[in-house]
Design a protein around this motif. Sequence first.
Motif, short mmCIF file in Angstrom:
data_model
loop_
_atom_site.label_atom_id
_atom_site.label_comp_id
_atom_site.label_asym_id
_atom_site.label_seq_id
_atom_site.Cartn_x
_atom_site.Cartn_y
_atom_site.Cartn_z
N VAL A 23 0.87 -1.21 0.05
CA VAL A 23 -0.16 0.08 0.03
C VAL A 23 0.85 1.28 0.01
O VAL A 23 0.45 2.15 -0.68
CB VAL A 23 -0.96 0.01 1.36
N SER A 24 2.02 1.27 0.52
CA SER A 24 2.86 2.30 0.79
C SER A 24 3.22 3.13 -0.73
O SER A 24 3.79 4.00 -0.94
CB SER A 24 4.35 1.96 1.42
N SER A 30 9.84 8.82 1.38
CA SER A 30 10.96 9.46 1.44
C SER A 30 12.18 8.69 1.60
O SER A 30 12.19 7.98 2.63
CB SER A 30 10.80 10.84 2.62
N VAL A 31 13.22 8.93 0.87
CA VAL A 31 14.47 8.35 0.96
C VAL A 31 15.69 9.10 1.54
O VAL A 31 16.04 10.35 1.05
CB VAL A 31 14.86 7.79 -0.69
N ASP A 32 16.35 8.50 2.52
CA ASP A 32 17.56 9.08 3.09
C ASP A 32 18.70 8.31 2.85
O ASP A 32 18.62 7.10 2.44
CB ASP A 32 17.12 9.33 4.51
N THR A 33 19.89 8.70 3.09
CA THR A 33 21.18 7.85 3.00
C THR A 33 21.67 7.63 4.64
O THR A 33 21.33 8.64 5.39
CB THR A 33 22.09 8.54 2.22
N LYS A 34 22.33 6.64 4.59
CA LYS A 34 22.74 6.16 5.94
C LYS A 34 24.25 6.54 6.15
O LYS A 34 24.78 7.43 6.20
CB LYS A 34 22.37 4.75 6.55
N VAL A 41 17.91 4.23 3.27
CA VAL A 41 16.70 3.95 4.22
C VAL A 41 15.63 4.89 3.82
O VAL A 41 15.56 5.91 3.03
CB VAL A 41 17.26 4.09 5.61
N THR A 42 14.25 4.33 3.94
CA THR A 42 13.22 5.20 3.71
C THR A 42 12.16 5.31 4.93
O THR A 42 12.48 4.48 6.00
CB THR A 42 12.36 4.50 2.58
N ASN A 43 11.06 5.99 5.12
CA ASN A 43 10.18 6.10 6.08
C ASN A 43 9.71 4.84 6.18
O ASN A 43 9.03 4.63 7.43
CB ASN A 43 9.41 7.22 5.92
N ILE A 44 9.52 4.14 5.02
CA ILE A 44 8.60 2.72 5.17
C ILE A 44 9.49 1.71 6.02
O ILE A 44 8.89 0.96 6.87
CB ILE A 44 8.34 2.18 3.77
N ASP A 45 10.95 1.62 5.79
CA ASP A 45 11.70 0.83 6.52
C ASP A 45 11.48 0.88 8.08
O ASP A 45 11.27 0.22 8.78
CB ASP A 45 13.09 1.18 6.20
N ARG A 46 11.42 2.31 8.37
CA ARG A 46 11.07 2.61 9.83
C ARG A 46 9.74 2.32 10.16
O ARG A 46 9.67 1.87 11.17
CB ARG A 46 11.39 4.09 10.00
N GLU A 47 8.83 2.77 9.61
CA GLU A 47 7.45 2.50 9.86
C GLU A 47 7.27 0.95 10.12
O GLU A 47 6.43 0.65 11.16
CB GLU A 47 6.44 3.03 9.08
N ASP A 89 14.41 -5.99 3.57
CA ASP A 89 15.82 -6.39 3.18
C ASP A 89 15.93 -6.24 1.57
O ASP A 89 15.11 -6.83 0.71
CB ASP A 89 16.28 -8.04 3.35
N GLY A 90 16.93 -5.25 1.30
CA GLY A 90 16.87 -5.02 -0.13
C GLY A 90 16.23 -3.39 -0.35
O GLY A 90 15.59 -3.29 -1.30
N THR A 91 16.65 -2.56 0.49
CA THR A 91 16.05 -1.38 0.36
C THR A 91 16.37 -0.57 -0.86
O THR A 91 15.49 0.05 -1.58
CB THR A 91 16.72 -0.28 1.56
N MET A 92 17.44 -0.89 -1.74
CA MET A 92 17.88 -0.27 -2.75
C MET A 92 16.79 -0.65 -3.79
O MET A 92 16.37 0.04 -4.61
CB MET A 92 19.37 -0.71 -3.13
N ASN A 93 16.52 -2.12 -3.81
CA ASN A 93 15.51 -2.75 -4.96
C ASN A 93 14.41 -1.99 -4.74
O ASN A 93 13.31 -1.57 -5.35
CB ASN A 93 15.53 -4.11 -4.52
N PHE A 94 13.71 -1.97 -3.33
CA PHE A 94 12.59 -1.44 -2.84
C PHE A 94 12.25 -0.08 -3.55
O PHE A 94 11.15 0.59 -4.09
CB PHE A 94 12.37 -1.12 -1.29
N VAL A 95 13.46 0.81 -3.59
CA VAL A 95 13.39 2.24 -3.90
C VAL A 95 13.60 2.41 -5.66
O VAL A 95 12.87 3.12 -6.12
CB VAL A 95 14.69 3.21 -3.34
#
Length: 263
Positions: A23-24, A30-34, A41-47, A89-95
């Motif tokens: 659904v997200s 929003s995409v940030d770098t670590k 990392v995104t707000n979705i990883d955190r949520e 797992d695979g945030t780069m693919n998610f984005v």
Amino acid sequence: MNWGAIDKYAKSLIKEAGHRIRVSFYTNISVDTKASANDLVTNIDREIEQFFIERITKDFPEHRIVGEEGFGDTIDSLDGVVWFLDPIDGTMNFVHQKRNFAISLGIYVDGVGMFGYIYDVMRDDFYHATRGEGAYFNDERLPRLENTPLSEAVIGINAIWVTPNRYVEHEPLIELVRSCRGTRSYGSAAIELAYVSSGRMDAYMSMRLSPWDVAGGMVIASEVGAVSSTMTGEPLSLLGQETFIVAKPGLQQHILKHHIRLK
Ligand code: 2AM
Ligand code: CA
Ligand code: CA
Ligand code: CA
């Protein structure tokens, strides 16, 4: 402890989280770098991590949860029940791809992996295992793996390890790439563990993974007879970043003996 109930609970939590992730894509992400520009990392990883942690701490207050985004516990031992969670797992693919990422969860009791789950969210493919009871791809029991010689093996490796790097001598790895049947890189350690467990690849390796990347997948891999270890052949400590290989048993030994020289 009613372990069967915990298994059902974990599965339904993962399915619900997967739904939230799908659904997200209709919202702003929003995409940030670590640590570096390529470490996303995104707000979705955190949520999603917070969603798991709120539920699990409410329903199992005595359990500890170790998650990548840091909303859970920091541990220095594996005593008691520990949930290792990677919300994406695979945030780069998610984005970048909106696919090829997974929820990875492992439940360990006094350091022993009891339950492992990898949910490929966009394919709706669920890999799961209970210690001693076999591993499953959706409802299908996964067969035990047969050994494969290197010349017929498909190996999961990120090309970065075949370039000069600070962890491992790259020349023996070039030789590995030349000697095997083919290489693949899916960009999600959890999905690569799922692929080794289901026989789609014969080995997967990385020089730097965290407990939440591999904890769930190792339970699944172990149930089909794959061996997981560090690059020195030791069991993982699951207490920090480590080198990692999972493979069919003979292949794991061959690769460690002939193709890995740690710096
Ligand atoms: P992540 O997407 O959850 O961060 C990418 O090859 C694989 O390595 C993914 O499973 C990724 O997990 C993992 N990984 C572990 N540490 C990483 C890091 N510092 N930067 C990027 N990927 C990392
Ligand atoms: Ca990450
Ligand atoms: Ca990860
Ligand atoms: Ca992650």
